[in-house]
Motif scaffolding. Sequence first.
Motif, PDB file in Angstrom:
ATOM      1  N   PRO A 231       0.805  -1.241   0.000  1.00  0.00           N
ATOM      2  CA  PRO A 231       0.000   0.000   0.000  1.00  0.00           C
ATOM      3  C   PRO A 231       0.828   1.275   0.000  1.00  0.00           C
ATOM      4  O   PRO A 231       0.306   2.345  -0.326  1.00  0.00           O
ATOM      5  N   LEU A 232       2.107   1.182   0.356  1.00  0.00           N
ATOM      6  CA  LEU A 232       2.953   2.376   0.388  1.00  0.00           C
ATOM      7  C   LEU A 232       3.087   2.998  -0.995  1.00  0.00           C
ATOM      8  O   LEU A 232       3.268   4.212  -1.129  1.00  0.00           O
ATOM      9  N   ALA A 233       2.977   2.167  -2.041  1.00  0.00           N
ATOM     10  CA  ALA A 233       3.145   2.674  -3.407  1.00  0.00           C
ATOM     11  C   ALA A 233       1.901   3.375  -3.933  1.00  0.00           C
ATOM     12  O   ALA A 233       1.930   3.951  -5.023  1.00  0.00           O
ATOM     13  N   GLU A 234       0.814   3.356  -3.166  1.00  0.00           N
ATOM     14  CA  GLU A 234      -0.423   3.975  -3.639  1.00  0.00           C
ATOM     15  C   GLU A 234      -0.319   5.493  -3.714  1.00  0.00           C
ATOM     16  O   GLU A 234      -1.047   6.137  -4.471  1.00  0.00           O
ATOM     17  N   GLN A 235       0.554   6.066  -2.889  1.00  0.00           N
ATOM     18  CA  GLN A 235       0.748   7.522  -2.891  1.00  0.00           C
ATOM     19  C   GLN A 235       2.126   7.846  -3.474  1.00  0.00           C
ATOM     20  O   GLN A 235       3.086   7.110  -3.264  1.00  0.00           O
ATOM     21  N   ASN A 236       2.218   8.963  -4.161  1.00  0.00           N
ATOM     22  CA  ASN A 236       3.484   9.300  -4.819  1.00  0.00           C
ATOM     23  C   ASN A 236       4.630   9.445  -3.830  1.00  0.00           C
ATOM     24  O   ASN A 236       5.764   9.049  -4.116  1.00  0.00           O
ATOM     25  N   HIS A 237       4.350  10.024  -2.643  1.00  0.00           N
ATOM     26  CA  HIS A 237       5.441  10.188  -1.679  1.00  0.00           C
ATOM     27  C   HIS A 237       5.902   8.832  -1.144  1.00  0.00           C
ATOM     28  O   HIS A 237       7.081   8.650  -0.817  1.00  0.00           O
ATOM     29  N   GLY A 238       4.973   7.857  -1.076  1.00  0.00           N
ATOM     30  CA  GLY A 238       5.354   6.517  -0.666  1.00  0.00           C
ATOM     31  C   GLY A 238       6.182   5.825  -1.732  1.00  0.00           C
ATOM     32  O   GLY A 238       7.178   5.149  -1.432  1.00  0.00           O
ATOM     33  N   LEU A 239       5.776   6.003  -2.999  1.00  0.00           N
ATOM     34  CA  LEU A 239       6.535   5.424  -4.105  1.00  0.00           C
ATOM     35  C   LEU A 239       7.937   6.032  -4.163  1.00  0.00           C
ATOM     36  O   LEU A 239       8.920   5.322  -4.398  1.00  0.00           O
ATOM     37  N   SER A 240       8.027   7.338  -3.927  1.00  0.00           N
ATOM     38  CA  SER A 240       9.337   8.007  -3.941  1.00  0.00           C
ATOM     39  C   SER A 240      10.255   7.426  -2.868  1.00  0.00           C
ATOM     40  O   SER A 240      11.452   7.212  -3.095  1.00  0.00           O
ATOM     41  N   TYR A 241       9.685   7.174  -1.686  1.00  0.00           N
ATOM     42  CA  TYR A 241      10.481   6.568  -0.612  1.00  0.00           C
ATOM     43  C   TYR A 241      10.999   5.197  -1.045  1.00  0.00           C
ATOM     44  O   TYR A 241      12.178   4.869  -0.862  1.00  0.00           O
ATOM     45  N   MET A 242      10.128   4.382  -1.644  1.00  0.00           N
ATOM     46  CA  MET A 242      10.531   3.045  -2.063  1.00  0.00           C
ATOM     47  C   MET A 242      11.603   3.106  -3.151  1.00  0.00           C
ATOM     48  O   MET A 242      12.512   2.265  -3.184  1.00  0.00           O
ATOM     49  N   GLU A 243      11.519   4.091  -4.010  1.00  0.00           N
ATOM     50  CA  GLU A 243      12.535   4.243  -5.054  1.00  0.00           C
ATOM     51  C   GLU A 243      13.862   4.703  -4.465  1.00  0.00           C
ATOM     52  O   GLU A 243      14.927   4.228  -4.871  1.00  0.00           O
ATOM     53  N   ARG A 244      13.806   5.631  -3.496  1.00  0.00           N
ATOM     54  CA  ARG A 244      15.041   6.081  -2.830  1.00  0.00           C
ATOM     55  C   ARG A 244      15.747   4.926  -2.135  1.00  0.00           C
ATOM     56  O   ARG A 244      16.976   4.854  -2.119  1.00  0.00           O
ATOM     57  N   ARG A 245      14.954   4.035  -1.574  1.00  0.00           N
ATOM     58  CA  ARG A 245      15.521   2.880  -0.861  1.00  0.00           C
ATOM     59  C   ARG A 245      15.771   1.700  -1.799  1.00  0.00           C
ATOM     60  O   ARG A 245      16.140   0.636  -1.345  1.00  0.00           O
TER      61      ARG A 245
END
Length: 501
Positions: A231-245
């Motif tokens: 569910p973290l990828a549902e929001q852009n800021h969550g997706l950005s975090y996952m991409e940074r990591r």
Amino acid sequence: MDDSWWATNLKALKSKAKRLEALTRMNTAVSKHSALPRQIIRRLMATSELYECATVDDTKDPSVDVAVELLGHCVHQLPVDTADDQLPGLLGRSLSHPNPALRFVVLNSLLKELRRQLNAGQLHTLPDNELVLLILDELKQPETEGSSIAIAILSIVLGQRVNEAVVQAKLVQLLQQNEVVRCRAYELGVSLAKSSASVLSAVEFILDAALSELDNDDVLLQASVMEVLVPLAEQNHGLSYMERRRVFDIISTRVQRIEENPLDALLIPSIMKFFGKIAAVQPQKIITGYPHMLACLFQQLQSEDENILPTAMDTLANLASTPQGKVLLHLHFSTAMLETFKKYGSYTKKLSAALKERLLNSLDVIYSVEIKPTKEIDGILKSWFESFTGGAQVNIIMDLINTPFPDLQLAALALLKTMCRLYSWAIVALKNTGGAIEFLLSRQKDLHREVKFLKWEILDMLAVSAEFTPTETVRFTAYVNEGPFHIQADLNIATEPQGNA
């Protein structure tokens, strides 16, 4: 009932011999009166003996259930005003009680009130952290029912206090518990992080702890963590975090290096599910960014392995669930998609009934669209369907409808209904299939009730289609007007016996 009546019954709780009778009387009184005076409710909830009665022991004392029910009625009548500074004291004993049934009752009432406030747009700020800390402690309990409700409550209220030191300390404490508790903390962290970038920043240490589990040797734990992270990828800021990591790169590398650690093969279904669910909300990211993941998925779908096919089918459905996903799959994996649908056609003849149903359900997801499909998507889906059926007919679906398995019949009819509702070429394919229209118009008495209803819904669509002759349309309309459960009368023609001349 005056104060003395309540006092007498509460005093009787000290005697085991009188306890059940007193509890029953009070429970009946509270349940019959939906609005007892607040001081009586508070008095009951402040009585130590009542909580002692609710404590489970080895004797299976019937008074335990009555005590829990009584306290449940009290909580229900207590105005759960989260701005009430006495609320933590009133609920504290229940929330820290050893009986999970009692904790569940209180948590459930609190969640209902918070959701009511949310729907009314009047969410109150909690009086202090005491109640939050008590609810956080529920995540350490072995029972799952209460922890699920606790996470739902905390997802609503914790954003107000997540930066406070005492709350952060409690969250860190949860991350030092066993894997079940840690996963609950990760689920809470993701739920909070979805709300805003600032809250994500406050709980980033929880998310980082979750990612560190991906290096764990426990395959089940890794699979659980991937499920929690989706569910973290549902929001852009969550997706950005996952991409940074570099979450997607780390997980996909496991598939590319499967030979180096054969145990990772056990993780492939979970990894596929992870990427599929992400693709349902971020199709461009997954379909164009991780082609080797798609190649692995198509290999699984061709494998005929009934252990991995269910997850693989669901994953493809997730990938193709959005208009963008359908177009991207056609552009980048056109041949693989046609080969997969052709394989699906062969699966309808060889898989178990349960897996055939799963296959049909996944196709229903792929062919369902929220808005009228564009000409491009209409053409893509038609080509996939013709690869599935081997032509422009629906023989495969009709064969599945004519099986003795009601669940499989329903799944096949549901797919047919979806296609007739959205695609004119599907109605033409149905029309061109020998025996299909006759089956829909039949009034077989032995069919499952839901099968009859789906047939009726499909005929309701055919009745307004321009693909049929006026005579056929009249037949469809007559069937629809009669209703889905109409029973045709048996025609018994009586003849008068002839006598001898």
